[in-house]
Design a protein around this motif. Structure first.
Motif, short mmCIF file in Angstrom:
data_model
loop_
_atom_site.label_atom_id
_atom_site.label_comp_id
_atom_site.label_asym_id
_atom_site.label_seq_id
_atom_site.Cartn_x
_atom_site.Cartn_y
_atom_site.Cartn_z
N VAL A 1 46.85 52.10 49.05
CA VAL A 1 45.95 51.84 49.97
C VAL A 1 44.45 52.20 49.65
N SER A 2 44.44 53.44 49.17
CA SER A 2 43.18 54.32 48.85
C SER A 2 42.45 53.41 47.72
N GLU A 3 43.19 53.06 46.70
CA GLU A 3 42.45 52.25 45.51
C GLU A 3 42.08 50.81 46.03
N LEU A 4 42.64 50.27 46.53
CA LEU A 4 42.41 48.70 47.14
C LEU A 4 41.18 48.88 47.93
N LEU A 5 41.05 49.66 49.03
CA LEU A 5 40.15 50.08 49.84
C LEU A 5 38.69 50.53 49.23
N GLU B 1 48.95 45.10 51.67
CA GLU B 1 48.04 44.02 51.37
C GLU B 1 46.64 44.50 52.01
N VAL B 2 45.52 44.23 51.40
CA VAL B 2 44.33 44.40 51.90
C VAL B 2 43.54 42.98 51.93
N THR B 3 42.88 42.63 53.01
CA THR B 3 42.18 41.32 53.01
C THR B 3 40.93 41.74 53.26
N ASP B 4 39.84 41.10 52.47
CA ASP B 4 38.52 41.03 52.62
C ASP B 4 37.79 40.04 52.64
N PRO B 5 36.52 39.88 53.11
CA PRO B 5 35.80 38.46 53.30
C PRO B 5 35.30 37.90 52.11
N ASP B 6 35.40 38.49 50.74
CA ASP B 6 34.68 37.88 49.70
C ASP B 6 35.55 37.34 48.49
N PRO B 7 35.73 36.24 48.63
CA PRO B 7 36.81 35.64 47.53
C PRO B 7 36.28 35.57 46.20
N ARG B 8 35.11 36.13 45.85
CA ARG B 8 34.72 36.03 44.49
C ARG B 8 34.87 37.40 43.72
N ALA B 9 35.06 38.57 44.64
CA ALA B 9 35.04 39.81 43.89
C ALA B 9 36.58 40.16 43.56
N VAL B 10 37.07 39.63 42.60
CA VAL B 10 38.41 39.93 42.17
C VAL B 10 38.84 41.08 41.41
N PRO B 11 39.46 41.77 41.73
CA PRO B 11 39.95 42.84 40.79
C PRO B 11 40.56 42.49 39.48
N VAL B 12 40.10 43.29 38.59
CA VAL B 12 40.41 43.07 37.23
C VAL B 12 41.08 44.30 36.60
N LEU B 13 42.05 44.09 35.85
CA LEU B 13 42.77 45.20 35.03
C LEU B 13 42.20 45.52 33.86
N ARG C 1 54.79 45.26 41.03
CA ARG C 1 53.82 44.19 40.84
C ARG C 1 52.78 44.09 41.73
N TRP C 2 51.74 43.31 41.43
CA TRP C 2 50.50 43.37 42.34
C TRP C 2 49.72 41.83 41.98
N GLY C 3 49.01 41.31 42.81
CA GLY C 3 48.17 40.12 42.61
C GLY C 3 47.15 40.10 43.66
N VAL C 4 46.82 38.71 43.46
CA VAL C 4 45.58 38.25 44.44
C VAL C 4 45.75 36.76 44.90
N ARG C 5 45.58 36.77 46.45
CA ARG C 5 45.56 35.25 46.86
C ARG C 5 44.03 35.23 47.36
N GLN C 6 43.65 34.16 46.92
CA GLN C 6 42.19 33.88 47.09
C GLN C 6 42.24 32.61 48.18
N GLY C 7 41.22 32.51 48.89
CA GLY C 7 41.08 31.58 50.03
C GLY C 7 39.64 31.35 50.10
N GLU C 8 39.13 30.40 51.01
CA GLU C 8 37.72 30.13 51.11
C GLU C 8 37.06 31.15 51.79
N VAL D 1 44.35 41.34 48.33
CA VAL D 1 44.97 41.75 47.02
C VAL D 1 46.25 42.56 47.39
N TRP D 2 47.25 42.14 46.98
CA TRP D 2 48.58 42.88 47.31
C TRP D 2 49.13 43.53 46.22
N CYS D 3 50.06 44.34 46.60
CA CYS D 3 51.05 45.16 45.51
C CYS D 3 52.38 45.60 46.33
#
Length: 106
Positions: free
Chosen positions: A21-25, A53-65, A87-94, A99-101
């Motif tokens: 939670v700390s890292e995602l926020l 799960e942490v949801t935010d309003p910017d679909p473009r700022a996707v985390p990268v390993l 496991r972890w991943g990203v679900r993008q919407g409009e 970002v979930w794990c």
């Protein structure tokens, strides 16, 4: 303060959940902007995992390993998350992204 609020709301948490939670926020604050609206969900699943799960309003700022160099001052957050999660991943919407794990329950 965030970890204290999580414990108060959910009871005791495993350290991996708190870390995730700390890292995602932190990523939202760093890459989307301080004060951005977020939704945080922490749920125990029937399969013995906890999903964050942490949801935010910017679909473009996707985390990268990244693989940070020894002298880099940042870039280790998602590698740390990758190391402690199942496991972890990203679900993008409009209108945003989630970002979930998932971590194993202790």
């Amino acid at each position: 303060m965030l970890r204290r609020a999580l414990r108060a709301h959910l009871g005791s948490l495993c350290p991996e959940v708190e870390l995730c939670v700390s890292e995602l926020l932190g990523n939202v604050i760093r890459h989307v902007g301080e004060g951005s609206p977020v939704t945080v969900r922490v749920a125990a699943r029937a399969d013995g995992r906890t999903r964050i799960e942490v949801t935010d309003p910017d679909p473009r700022a996707v985390p990268v390993l990244l693989r940070a160099a020894l002298d880099d001052e940042s870039g280790r957050g998602m590698a740390l998350l990758d190391a402690v999660t199942l496991r972890w991943g990203v679900r993008q919407g409009e209108a945003g992204k989630t970002v979930w794990c998932e971590v194993a329950d202790p």
